[in-house]
Design a protein around this motif. Structure first.
Motif, short mmCIF file in Angstrom:
data_model
loop_
_atom_site.label_atom_id
_atom_site.label_comp_id
_atom_site.label_asym_id
_atom_site.label_seq_id
_atom_site.Cartn_x
_atom_site.Cartn_y
_atom_site.Cartn_z
N PRO A 30 0.78 -1.32 -0.13
CA PRO A 30 -0.17 0.19 -0.04
C PRO A 30 0.83 1.34 0.08
O PRO A 30 0.37 2.13 -0.74
N ALA A 31 2.08 1.29 0.74
CA ALA A 31 2.86 2.44 0.64
C ALA A 31 3.45 2.79 -0.64
O ALA A 31 3.60 4.05 -1.08
N ALA A 32 3.76 1.67 -1.39
CA ALA A 32 4.23 1.85 -2.77
C ALA A 32 3.12 2.41 -3.68
O ALA A 32 3.36 3.43 -4.54
N ILE A 33 1.69 1.94 -3.63
CA ILE A 33 0.84 2.60 -4.28
C ILE A 33 0.52 4.06 -3.74
O ILE A 33 0.48 5.02 -4.75
N THR A 34 0.63 4.38 -2.74
CA THR A 34 0.56 5.84 -2.24
C THR A 34 1.75 6.71 -2.65
O THR A 34 1.38 7.71 -3.33
N ARG A 35 2.83 6.29 -2.73
CA ARG A 35 4.04 6.89 -3.27
C ARG A 35 3.83 7.14 -4.44
O ARG A 35 4.10 8.39 -5.16
N ALA A 36 3.34 6.15 -5.41
CA ALA A 36 3.44 6.37 -6.71
C ALA A 36 2.35 7.25 -7.25
O ALA A 36 2.41 8.21 -8.10
N VAL A 37 1.10 7.43 -6.68
CA VAL A 37 0.03 8.27 -7.05
C VAL A 37 0.47 9.63 -6.48
O VAL A 37 0.32 10.55 -7.29
N SER A 38 1.02 9.81 -5.31
CA SER A 38 1.66 11.18 -4.91
C SER A 38 2.60 11.90 -5.73
O SER A 38 2.54 12.88 -6.14
N ALA A 39 3.78 10.73 -6.28
CA ALA A 39 4.71 11.29 -7.54
C ALA A 39 4.01 11.72 -8.51
O ALA A 39 4.38 12.87 -9.29
N ASP A 42 2.35 15.07 -8.14
CA ASP A 42 3.36 16.13 -8.31
C ASP A 42 3.73 16.30 -9.53
O ASP A 42 4.17 17.42 -9.91
N GLN A 43 4.01 15.39 -10.35
CA GLN A 43 4.45 15.40 -11.65
C GLN A 43 3.60 16.28 -12.60
O GLN A 43 3.95 16.96 -13.34
N LEU A 44 2.11 16.08 -12.32
CA LEU A 44 1.30 16.69 -13.38
C LEU A 44 0.80 17.84 -12.79
O LEU A 44 0.01 18.46 -13.49
N ARG A 45 1.12 18.23 -11.42
CA ARG A 45 0.71 19.36 -10.71
C ARG A 45 -0.80 19.36 -10.72
O ARG A 45 -1.53 20.53 -11.19
N ALA A 46 -1.58 18.13 -10.61
CA ALA A 46 -2.97 18.17 -10.37
C ALA A 46 -3.26 16.91 -9.38
O ALA A 46 -2.65 16.07 -9.27
N ARG A 47 -4.28 17.02 -8.85
CA ARG A 47 -4.82 16.20 -7.76
C ARG A 47 -5.89 15.13 -8.68
O ARG A 47 -6.65 15.67 -9.19
N LEU A 48 -5.35 13.89 -8.42
CA LEU A 48 -6.13 13.05 -9.18
C LEU A 48 -7.30 12.22 -8.33
O LEU A 48 -8.23 11.81 -8.91
N ASP A 60 -12.12 15.90 -11.06
CA ASP A 60 -12.48 15.70 -12.62
C ASP A 60 -11.23 15.69 -13.20
O ASP A 60 -11.18 15.02 -14.45
N ALA A 61 -10.22 16.39 -13.08
CA ALA A 61 -9.09 16.12 -13.62
C ALA A 61 -8.33 14.40 -13.66
O ALA A 61 -7.89 14.04 -14.81
N GLY A 62 -8.64 14.04 -12.38
CA GLY A 62 -8.37 12.35 -12.51
C GLY A 62 -9.21 11.70 -13.33
O GLY A 62 -8.62 10.88 -14.08
N SER A 63 -10.45 11.94 -13.83
CA SER A 63 -11.11 11.35 -14.40
C SER A 63 -10.84 11.31 -15.79
O SER A 63 -10.76 10.35 -16.47
N ARG A 64 -10.38 12.38 -16.50
CA ARG A 64 -10.06 12.77 -17.74
C ARG A 64 -8.54 11.83 -17.78
O ARG A 64 -8.41 11.12 -18.87
N TYR A 65 -7.68 12.19 -16.84
CA TYR A 65 -6.51 11.59 -16.83
C TYR A 65 -6.61 9.99 -16.97
O TYR A 65 -5.59 9.50 -17.87
N VAL A 66 -7.42 9.50 -16.10
CA VAL A 66 -7.56 7.89 -16.26
C VAL A 66 -8.12 7.40 -17.59
O VAL A 66 -7.67 6.34 -17.89
N GLU A 67 -9.13 8.01 -17.86
CA GLU A 67 -9.66 7.55 -19.22
C GLU A 67 -8.44 7.66 -20.41
O GLU A 67 -8.42 6.65 -21.27
#
Length: 296
Positions: A30-39, A42-48, A60-67
């Motif tokens: 779970p820690a690896a998943i959390t770190r990956a999403v946080s990174a 940060d890289q996208l400068r958007a909350r997913l 909303d940004a996350g929905s577009r990105y995941v699609e």
């Protein structure tokens, strides 16, 4: 962690709605998943994702990105599969789900034929009388009875089944035959209590009766066995009593009052990008199910 893996993690978190569930499915901590999403955020400068103690939801940004991630990952899978010949020869393990009795009586023989036709394949069944989440359970193909909710999955209708009232000839000789649904109040009723069961039996023309069962059974096969013994009437799906009907051990009553038949679908997630193992099974299952005499 590379961009491809980060995108894969984002999609899995979105599908499962849980960091912990995504970690289990991807065999990561779970820690690896959390770190990956946080990174990634940060890289996208958007909350997913919006995280709470009980749920994880896409912004909303996350929905577009995941699609977009789904499309890109699908293209990568398609390219790798084509390069490796995955879409040419079925291989691996096919995981299949269906209702218990339908799975045993109808789907399992198809799976046997499929495994015989493709020796490199292995099979895994998950026969349950409840809906199964195909993504969370890593299911390749589902066979479902009933009307389907919108899911975005590919669904092919292959037949239909009637819900019928039946009993043994010996029972009718002793207690008579009901002529209308209202007559059932004067008969011994055997009521299955499993998934999709209801104390209210519905018939055509919006006719309904509330049953007062003489016997309640937690499985359909026990209810059918009791009816075969001449102990009462039960209400099940037509295919479940097919052999007993052909042998004259059970008879259907009130056929003119039946509700419209329930559709049967073969359902799978990948659509046109499905792997060879899924396409081969779906083709075989659709052909055999549409030819089945009890599914019309």
């Amino acid at each position: 962690m590379d961009r491809w893996q980060a995108m894969r993690i984002a999609v899995k978190v979105a599908d499962s709605g849980s960091f912990a569930q995504a970690a289990r499915q991807l065999h990561l901590s779970p820690a690896a998943i959390t770190r990956a999403v946080s990174a990634l955020e940060d890289q996208l400068r958007a909350r997913l994702f919006v995280r709470t103690t009980r749920s994880v939801k896409l912004t909303d940004a996350g929905s577009r990105y995941v699609e977009d991630c789904r499309r890109i990952l699908a293209d990568i899978d398609e390219a790798e599969a084509a390069a490796g010949g995955l879409h040419a020869t079925p291989s691996g393990t096919l995981t299949l789900t269906a209702p218990i009795l339908f799975g045993q009586m109808v789907v399992l023989p198809i799976l046997h034929d499929y495994l015989a036709a493709y020796p490199a394949m292995r099979g895994r069944t998950l026969f349950l009388d409840r809906p199964v989440n195909l993504l969370e359970e890593d299911i390749d193909v589902a066979v479902r009875i009933g009307h389907l909710p919108d899911s975005g999955f590919t669904a092919i209708q292959v037949g239909s089944v009637r819900r019928v009232v039946c009993g043994a000839p010996a029972y009718f000789s002793r207690h008579g035959t009901p002529a209308t649904p209202a007559d059932l109040k004067d008969h011994r009723l055997i009521a299955p209590t499993g998934a999709w069961a209801s104390s209210e039996w519905r018939f055509a023309g919006n006719q309904r009766i509330t049953t007062d069962p003489w016997l309640q059974c937690n499985t359909n096969d026990v209810a059918i066995a009791t009816a075969l013994a001449g102990a009462g009437l039960t209400r099940v799906l037509h295919y479940q009593i097919g052999p007993a009907l052909q042998a004259g051990q059970l008879q259907i009553v009130l056929a003119g009052f039946e509700e419209p038949a329930l559709p049967i679908h073969v359902l799978y997630p990948e659509g046109r990008r499905a792997s060879a193992k899924v396409k081969a099974f779906v083709d075989m299952a659709v052909t055999q199910l549409r030819a089945h005499p009890l599914l019309r």
